[in-house]
Design an enzyme around this catalytic site. Structure first.
Site, short mmCIF file in Angstrom:
data_model
loop_
_atom_site.label_atom_id
_atom_site.label_comp_id
_atom_site.label_asym_id
_atom_site.label_seq_id
_atom_site.Cartn_x
_atom_site.Cartn_y
_atom_site.Cartn_z
N HIS A 77 0.82 -1.20 0.00
CA HIS A 77 0.00 0.00 0.00
C HIS A 77 0.86 1.26 0.00
O HIS A 77 1.95 1.29 0.58
CB HIS A 77 -0.91 0.02 1.23
CG HIS A 77 -2.05 -0.96 1.14
ND1 HIS A 77 -3.01 -1.07 2.11
CD2 HIS A 77 -2.38 -1.86 0.17
CE1 HIS A 77 -3.89 -2.00 1.76
NE2 HIS A 77 -3.52 -2.49 0.60
N TYR A 205 -10.24 4.94 6.93
CA TYR A 205 -10.84 5.43 8.16
C TYR A 205 -12.00 6.35 7.78
O TYR A 205 -11.82 7.29 7.01
CB TYR A 205 -9.83 6.23 8.98
CG TYR A 205 -8.65 5.43 9.50
CD1 TYR A 205 -8.74 4.70 10.68
CD2 TYR A 205 -7.44 5.44 8.83
CE1 TYR A 205 -7.67 3.97 11.17
CE2 TYR A 205 -6.34 4.72 9.30
CZ TYR A 205 -6.46 4.00 10.47
OH TYR A 205 -5.39 3.29 10.94
N PRO A 297 -5.10 0.74 18.56
CA PRO A 297 -4.95 0.13 17.23
C PRO A 297 -4.95 1.15 16.10
O PRO A 297 -4.56 0.82 14.99
CB PRO A 297 -6.16 -0.81 17.13
CG PRO A 297 -7.16 -0.25 18.10
CD PRO A 297 -6.37 0.34 19.20
N LYS A 301 0.49 0.42 15.24
CA LYS A 301 1.89 0.56 15.63
C LYS A 301 2.39 -0.53 16.57
O LYS A 301 3.60 -0.68 16.77
CB LYS A 301 2.11 1.93 16.30
CG LYS A 301 2.01 3.09 15.32
CD LYS A 301 3.10 3.00 14.29
CE LYS A 301 2.83 3.82 13.08
NZ LYS A 301 3.70 3.48 11.95
N TYR A 388 3.76 6.77 9.74
CA TYR A 388 2.94 5.63 9.34
C TYR A 388 3.76 4.56 8.62
O TYR A 388 3.61 3.36 8.88
CB TYR A 388 1.80 6.11 8.43
CG TYR A 388 0.87 4.99 8.00
CD1 TYR A 388 -0.01 4.41 8.92
CD2 TYR A 388 0.87 4.51 6.69
CE1 TYR A 388 -0.85 3.37 8.54
CE2 TYR A 388 0.03 3.47 6.31
CZ TYR A 388 -0.83 2.91 7.24
OH TYR A 388 -1.66 1.88 6.85
#
Length: 404
Positions: A77, A205, A297, A301, A388
């Site tokens: 991704h 999200y 969550p 991480k 990220y």
């Protein structure tokens, strides 16, 4: 009564990612380990955990020879999607940083790690009952456990506590010698694993005034999805129909088709909390992963921090055995904690922005303003992507130390 005595250099309690990756890195440096796990092998292989692996973690796994299947099967991704105000936005971190995130279930990674441990022919004990630690404030700590009816004592130079937040290793640390900083959130994640086609080609999200929903893929016809629910939620109150109705409502968009529904094959409820233990060591005992810290969550991480801890401790132990230099061991906590706090800050940023925290319109408008910055500013997008996709590990893995 002790039936068996084992001598090794490092005793590792816990056969999750932290313990097994640490064991492998130490094995490659010629450092002898024994791994002890209280759960059964089938239980450990089946545990469902996060599935997003940082580029930094993948680079390490590749270097130590544990990423062959990951590179064949993982979904690669560039970033993730954010949906709010019925509009979908893609945060493309790869275009700024040239790196990726990898979707590879922790169950798959743990299976690879167990197989790699078996291939070394070094001891790995599952179903270890009544595990206890002794003499951790000395240079000859012990780990005792019962296996197949026999009581075994491991005499080691060091103990790595990789057995989670409720494990025995965390419990033996002197509470007066550490600080435990924590924050509990007034909500939980209701999670499902479903036989459905992913709604987007990367994780998403959905920030809604009534709470977050999360949509991630585990394959072309398998998804993992979550709903923000109150912390005191009873899972029995949520039928399949109610779950899908709420997921559809919170993820509704004008620029994408309606969320596909399907068979729910697993469901779970996870409270959200943040915990950091400082220091992460006492005497000859070193805590790694969830035994030392917990992250929500949001942002995925936890697994990656466990690998980071293993990298730091592996380097420190390699330095000790090659050079008789304890400075890196003494600095283990100070070395590991800055990256842990960066991950905590990232998770806090995502958690407070994406979840419903208050009841009023003012709270929602503040969150919308932050979401608008994330989706309109290249600088904000790049800053999110740096964490990220994975900040550098605090120390490099240096197997050459053993022959120094």
């Amino acid at each position: 009564m002790i039936d068996n005595e084992i001598r090794c250099q490092v005793a590792i309690v816990g056969a999750g990612p932290a313990g097994l990756i640490l064991a492998h890195m130490l094995h490659l440096q010629g450092i002898d380990t024994v791994v002890v796990e209280r759960q059964s092998e089938s239980h450990v292989r089946a545990r469902i955990r996060a599935g997003v692996v940082e580029q930094t973690t993948v680079d390490l796994l590749t270097e130590i020879g544990l990423a062959d299947r990951l590179h064949r099967e993982a979904l690669v991704h560039d970033g993730f999607y954010i949906r709010f105000d019925r509009t979908t936005h893609h945060l493309d971190f790869h275009r700024h940083l040239g790196r990726h995130a990898f979707v590879y279930g922790q169950t798959e990674l743990v299976a690879d790690l167990i197989d790699a441990r078996r291939a070394t022919a070094r001891p790995l004990y599952f179903d270890a009952d009544d595990v206890s630690l002794g003499e951790i404030d000395t240079d000859h700590p012990t780990v005792e456990f019962t296996h197949d009816g026999s009581r075994t004592r491991i005499a080691a130079d060091f103990v790595a506590g990789c057995d989670g937040f409720h494990g025995v290793c965390r419990q033996v640390v002197d509470p007066t010698a550490i600080r435990v900083m924590d924050r509990s959130y007034p909500f939980a994640w209701l999670g499902i694993l479903a036989r459905t086609t992913p709604v987007t080609d990367e994780g998403m999200y959905c920030a809604h005034p009534d709470g977050l929903s999360v949509h991630s893929m585990r394959g072309p016809e398998l998804t993992r999805q979550y709903l923000q629910v109150p912390a005191d939620t009873d899972l029995a109150d949520w039928s399949d129909e109610r779950i899908w109705t709420e997921l559809r409502r919170r993820s509704a968009a004008d620029d994408h088709p309606e969320l596909e529904t399907g068979e729910i094959i697993e469901r779970s409820l996870a409270p959200l909390r943040s915990v950091v233990t400082d220091p992460m060591q006492q005497g000859s005992l070193f805590l790694l992963g969830d035994a030392a810290h917990i992250v929500p969550p949001t942002g995925a991480k936890g697994l990656n921090l466990a690998v980071s801890d293993a990298c730091v401790l592996s380097h420190a132990l390699g330095t000790w055995y090659a050079l008789a230099d304890r400075s890196a061991l003494d600095a283990y906590s100070a070395t590991a904690l800055p990256r842990i706090w960066q991950a905590q800050a990232f998770s806090w940023n995502l958690t407070t922005t994406l979840h419903r925290l208050g009841e009023g319109e003012f709270d929602w408008q503040l969150r919308r303003a932050r979401l608008q910055r994330w989706t309109s500013s290249a600088d904000e997008e790049r800053a999110l992507g740096e964490v990220y996709l994975g900040l550098p590990f605090p120390t490099s893995w240096q197997p050459e130390l053993v022959s120094a």
